[in-house]
Structure formats: C-alpha cells, structure tokens
Design a protein around this motif. Structure first.
Motif, short mmCIF file in Angstrom:
data_model
loop_
_atom_site.label_atom_id
_atom_site.label_comp_id
_atom_site.label_asym_id
_atom_site.label_seq_id
_atom_site.Cartn_x
_atom_site.Cartn_y
_atom_site.Cartn_z
N THR A 118 -6.80 3.99 -5.16
CA THR A 118 -6.07 5.21 -4.82
C THR A 118 -6.98 6.32 -4.30
O THR A 118 -8.15 6.39 -4.57
CB THR A 118 -5.23 5.72 -5.83
OG1 THR A 118 -6.03 6.20 -7.01
CG2 THR A 118 -4.08 4.57 -6.26
N ARG A 119 -6.24 7.20 -3.46
CA ARG A 119 -7.05 8.56 -3.20
C ARG A 119 -5.90 9.67 -3.32
O ARG A 119 -4.71 9.25 -2.74
CB ARG A 119 -7.54 8.39 -1.98
CG ARG A 119 -8.36 9.69 -1.36
CD ARG A 119 -9.04 9.75 -0.12
NE ARG A 119 -9.70 11.06 0.27
CZ ARG A 119 -10.19 11.17 1.20
NH1 ARG A 119 -10.11 10.50 2.36
NH2 ARG A 119 -10.79 12.45 1.51
N VAL A 120 -6.20 10.58 -3.86
CA VAL A 120 -5.10 11.75 -3.87
C VAL A 120 -5.99 12.87 -3.28
O VAL A 120 -6.88 13.23 -3.54
CB VAL A 120 -5.06 12.22 -5.47
CG1 VAL A 120 -3.87 13.53 -5.24
CG2 VAL A 120 -4.06 11.11 -6.17
N ARG A 123 0.63 -1.33 -0.09
CA ARG A 123 -0.01 0.01 -0.03
C ARG A 123 1.00 1.23 0.13
O ARG A 123 1.71 1.56 0.86
CB ARG A 123 -1.00 0.00 1.10
CG ARG A 123 -1.89 -1.25 1.49
CD ARG A 123 -2.60 -1.27 2.43
NE ARG A 123 -3.41 -2.37 2.80
CZ ARG A 123 -4.40 -2.57 3.66
NH1 ARG A 123 -4.57 -1.72 4.49
NH2 ARG A 123 -5.15 -3.67 3.74
N LYS A 130 -4.34 -1.07 -8.23
CA LYS A 130 -4.70 -0.74 -6.93
C LYS A 130 -5.71 0.57 -6.99
O LYS A 130 -5.90 1.22 -7.85
CB LYS A 130 -3.40 -0.14 -6.33
CG LYS A 130 -2.10 -1.08 -5.88
CD LYS A 130 -2.38 -2.01 -5.16
CE LYS A 130 -1.29 -3.00 -4.63
NZ LYS A 130 -1.46 -4.14 -3.66
N LEU A 149 -0.68 10.99 -2.26
CA LEU A 149 -1.27 9.73 -2.73
C LEU A 149 -1.25 8.64 -1.84
O LEU A 149 -0.23 8.39 -1.31
CB LEU A 149 -0.78 9.54 -4.22
CG LEU A 149 -1.53 8.33 -5.02
CD1 LEU A 149 -1.32 8.57 -6.43
CD2 LEU A 149 -0.41 6.98 -4.73
N SER A 150 -2.74 7.86 -1.53
CA SER A 150 -2.32 6.74 -0.81
C SER A 150 -3.35 5.55 -1.67
O SER A 150 -4.40 5.86 -2.22
CB SER A 150 -2.93 6.94 0.68
OG SER A 150 -4.32 7.65 0.42
N SER A 151 -2.89 4.34 -1.38
CA SER A 151 -3.51 3.38 -2.05
C SER A 151 -4.02 2.35 -1.17
O SER A 151 -3.40 2.15 -0.02
CB SER A 151 -2.67 2.85 -2.96
OG SER A 151 -1.32 1.93 -2.66
N ASN A 207 -1.30 9.24 -10.81
CA ASN A 207 -2.28 8.42 -10.21
C ASN A 207 -2.91 7.40 -11.20
O ASN A 207 -2.96 6.34 -11.07
CB ASN A 207 -3.50 9.38 -9.82
CG ASN A 207 -4.54 8.61 -9.00
OD1 ASN A 207 -4.19 7.41 -8.41
ND2 ASN A 207 -5.83 9.28 -8.91
N TYR A 218 -0.29 4.73 -12.16
CA TYR A 218 0.08 3.91 -11.09
C TYR A 218 -1.20 2.95 -10.96
O TYR A 218 -0.88 1.53 -10.97
CB TYR A 218 0.01 4.71 -9.77
CG TYR A 218 0.12 3.67 -8.55
CD1 TYR A 218 1.07 3.07 -8.01
CD2 TYR A 218 -1.06 3.72 -7.65
CE1 TYR A 218 1.20 2.06 -6.84
CE2 TYR A 218 -1.16 3.01 -6.55
CZ TYR A 218 -0.01 2.05 -6.33
OH TYR A 218 -0.06 1.41 -5.32
N LYS A 219 -2.41 3.39 -11.10
CA LYS A 219 -3.56 2.39 -11.17
C LYS A 219 -3.53 1.32 -12.19
O LYS A 219 -3.79 0.34 -12.19
CB LYS A 219 -4.83 3.19 -11.22
CG LYS A 219 -5.14 3.99 -9.83
CD LYS A 219 -6.46 4.60 -9.91
CE LYS A 219 -6.73 5.72 -10.72
NZ LYS A 219 -7.86 6.37 -10.74
#
Length: 417
Positions: free
Chosen positions: A377-379, A312, A375, A414-416, A366, A369-370
C-alpha cells in the motif's frame, strides 16, 4: 436485543429494544425505510462545472458556491418544501470533472503498466452518489484512451435504492450504458467471487461505516462494549458490558497485533498517572472516555480478501474532522433544519435525520488492511495525490488559489497494488 438485519425489516423506528452501537449507527444511516441515506440525504450537484479560471479567489468561489447551493435548493422546494432536507456535497461534485479525471489518470496509468492488454480494466465503485465520479472517469477514458475504453467495465455497488436509480438515469444519459452495471445491494451482502484483476474505489465511504463504542476500566484496562437501549418513549440510554461481541473482540485483537505503536487510545499514558487522576478526581467517572472502533471497516476488508482477491483498493476519506462528539476517533453528528447545519454532541439521536460522520485513522487502517489482505500500500495526503494526477491549472483561480487543493487538506488517499 436486535441487530441491523432485524431492524432493516422495520418500517418505523424501533422502541423497547436494545442493540450494539454499530447496529444503531448502521440503522440510523442505512435503514431502507427511515435511514439518512435512504430517505433524507440529497447530494448537491451543479449543471455545469465551476469556471475556476474566471473566479477571482477562494472567497469569491465560496460566494459563487453559496449562490448555486441556494439555487439548487430553491428548485427542490418548487417540487416539495422540506425543512429537514439533508443536503451535502463532495469533492467529486464541487470539482467535477477535474477530481474524477485525476482518479481516472491514476487508474489508467496503473492498468497500462501491469494489466493491459491481457486483462480488461474493471472498476468497482462502492457508494457512487449521483454517479458523477463514474461519468467523469468513463468520459475521460473514452476521450483520451480509446483502446483502454474498449476494455473498460464499470460496476457500482450501491446500498441506496434512490441513489441507484439516479445512477441508472445518468448511465442512460451519458452514452456509457454498455459499460456500466449498477448493483443495488450492500457490499456486506456481496457473495459473488470475482477472480479478475480489478480496481475498487471507496471514496468518502469509510466515514459512514458504522463503529462500535469501547470504554475501558482505567484500573484493570478491561474493555467494555457500548449498547443502546431504546425505551417505550423512544428515548436512548447508553450502557456498557464487559462481554464483547466476537466482531469487536476480533478488531481489538488484530489491532493489538499489527498496528504500529503510537495510535490514539483512551489508555495512552502511564497507569500510575491514571490512578493518581482517579484519586485526585474521585468523581471523574469509573470508565475512560469512549473510543469508536471501525468494526464495519474490518468486515469490508474481509469481503475484499474473500471475494475480490485480485483487487487494488483506492480509499479517499477524512483523516481528521472538526467539531466531533467527545471521544477517540469520534464522529461529527449533525443535521440540517431550514437550510442551517446544526451539530449535536451525541450520536444517539433520532434515526435518519442526522449524518454520523467518522474520521479514519489511516495508519491503523493501513496496518490492518495489509495484515488481512497481504497487499502492498501507499498512503498520502489527498493534496499530494492531486498534485501527482490532476491538471491543477484547471482548478486555479485568477489570483493563484486552488480550492481543489486547499478545501480538503484533512483528507487522505490509500492505494494498494
């Protein structure tokens, strides 16, 4: 033609060679013998946190910070005077331990929601600087979540030998030795498969990922890739070739497929307008302005997908920067001389003596990466993240200012999952 791996074996700056721009930037920042982070960079740190609740306002905080900066560098000069010392700071250091504790709360809460007690809390941090984030996170977990602390493992991946040694010293002094492993290598040399669920921290790391430079023929829209030639006198010449290397070609191809429309691009706008501009301004140049593309970021996502499938990710970095060189997604290039910051207008400067710092297009990052990892994600802006996870009263001044919120409004997270 040379690349980063060949340059890493050199003890002196190369001459009579040519290389891709990303290899030049990577060598400038990370060469073990003359690179910015290997030989010149020093991270500002304080012996004790700032007492924000006793500071009148942000102006006084700026003054107190300046005094501590001077004291910090005076002590370094007592050991060795260095007019080209590259001193810089991070939010982790300025707002310790509060910034690190906010990250720790995010990690613990998400760990407890989905992984505890079936899996350990495994945290990887890439580019851990002085080791302050590591210490702040582990101190917080130990003091507030003893059951989670017993299940915690912290692993640092650090390319700089000097910083890895600093981190080991902090580990020994902090009482967390049994929890921490320092791996002194580049993330791009990582070859171990990690099947366990883990959190991967990359805080102010993407801004120093090497980029390639692309310019376009405004008529045909063909991309051309930048190459740097270094002559026998050590001077730099930049030129462009229509033959893209596979990494740059792959980045452009993936971005074309997955990125949402609207991102900044040198060819943005109707082709007719570009043709009229060329006719009206016949000496405006036969290529577009440069675009800097984060090809190293793409390689990092490949590493995560292939070697850390259950990761994550938490990325914190700048979505915009002032005083950049000319171009799309262009970097800030600056040095320090006799304690004064000096910005310059090109990244092609003496290797090691200049920081080369890029903004990150979080929307494009984002999307890519997805697409590469699958994954979710949220930015969000860093301010929003801190309002959710930090105890803001701890960094509030007497008049209600909050430097931890106000000083990094140009940063995002950014978190996944």
């Amino acid at each position: 033609m040379v690349d980063t791996r060949a340059l890493a074996r050199r003890k002196e700056r190369p001459k009579r060679v040519k290389m891709l721009v990303r290899d030049f930037i990577d060598d400038s920042l990370y060469n073990p013998n003359y690179g910015f982070f290997s030989k010149f960079a020093v991270i500002f740190s304080t012996e004790r946190p700032f007492a924000f609740n006793m500071i009148r306002d942000e102006n006084e905080f700026q003054r107190v910070l300046g005094e501590r900066y001077t004291t910090f560098e005076d002590k370094l000069d007592e050991v060795e005077v260095n007019p080209v010392r590259q001193l810089w700071h991070t939010p982790t250091e300025l707002f310790k331990p509060y910034y690190g504790e906010a990250i720790a709360r995010y990690l613990v809460e998400n760990y407890k929601l989905t992984l505890f007690p079936y899996s350990d809390l495994i945290i990887y941090e890439m580019g851990a600087g002085n080791g302050t984030m590591m210490s702040n996170i582990l101190d917080h977990i130990r003091d507030t979540e003893p059951e989670v602390y017993r299940r915690t493992k912290y692993k640092v991946i650090e390319i700089s030998e000097n910083l890895a040694n600093l981190q080991r010293a902090k580990t020994a002094a902090g009482g967390h030795s049994e929890k921490i492993e320092i791996v002194n290598k580049s993330i791009f040399d990582w070859n171990t498969y990690v099947s366990d669920p883990c959190f991967f921290l990359a805080l102010e790391v993407f801004d120093n990922f090497a980029h390639d430079v692309i310019r376009y023929d405004p008529q045909t829209e063909q991309p051309l890739q930048g190459i740097v030639l270094i002559d026998a006198g050590g001077d730099f010449t930049e030129f462009y070739t229509p033959k893209l290397d596979p990494i740059a070609e792959r980045y452009l191809r993936i971005r074309q497929k997955v990125a949402r429309p609207g991102y900044s691009h040198p060819l943005k706008g109707p082709k007719l307008i570009r043709r009229l501009k060329d006719q009206l301004l016949p000496f405006s140049g036969n290529l577009t302005m440069p675009e800097y593309i984060p090809t190293k970021m793409l390689g990092f996502f490949d590493i995560l997908r292939e070697h850390f499938p259950a990761h994550r990710l938490v990325v914190g970095d700048f979505h915009a920067l002032p005083d950049t060189v000319k171009g799309i997604n262009a970097p800030v290039v600056q040095t320090r001389y006799k304690r004064n910051s000096i910005p310059v207008t090109t990244p092609f400067v003496q290797q090691g003596l200049f920081d080369i710092l890029f903004p990150t297009d979080f929307d494009v990052m984002n999307d890519m990466y997805k697409a590469l990892t699958g994954k979710l994600t949220r930015v969000m802006k860093q301010e929003e993240f801190l309002r959710s996870w930090a105890y803001l009263e701890e960094t509030e001044t007497i008049n209600g200012d909050n430097p931890m919120l106000n000083w990094y409004k140009n940063a995002s997270i950014l978190s996944s999952v």
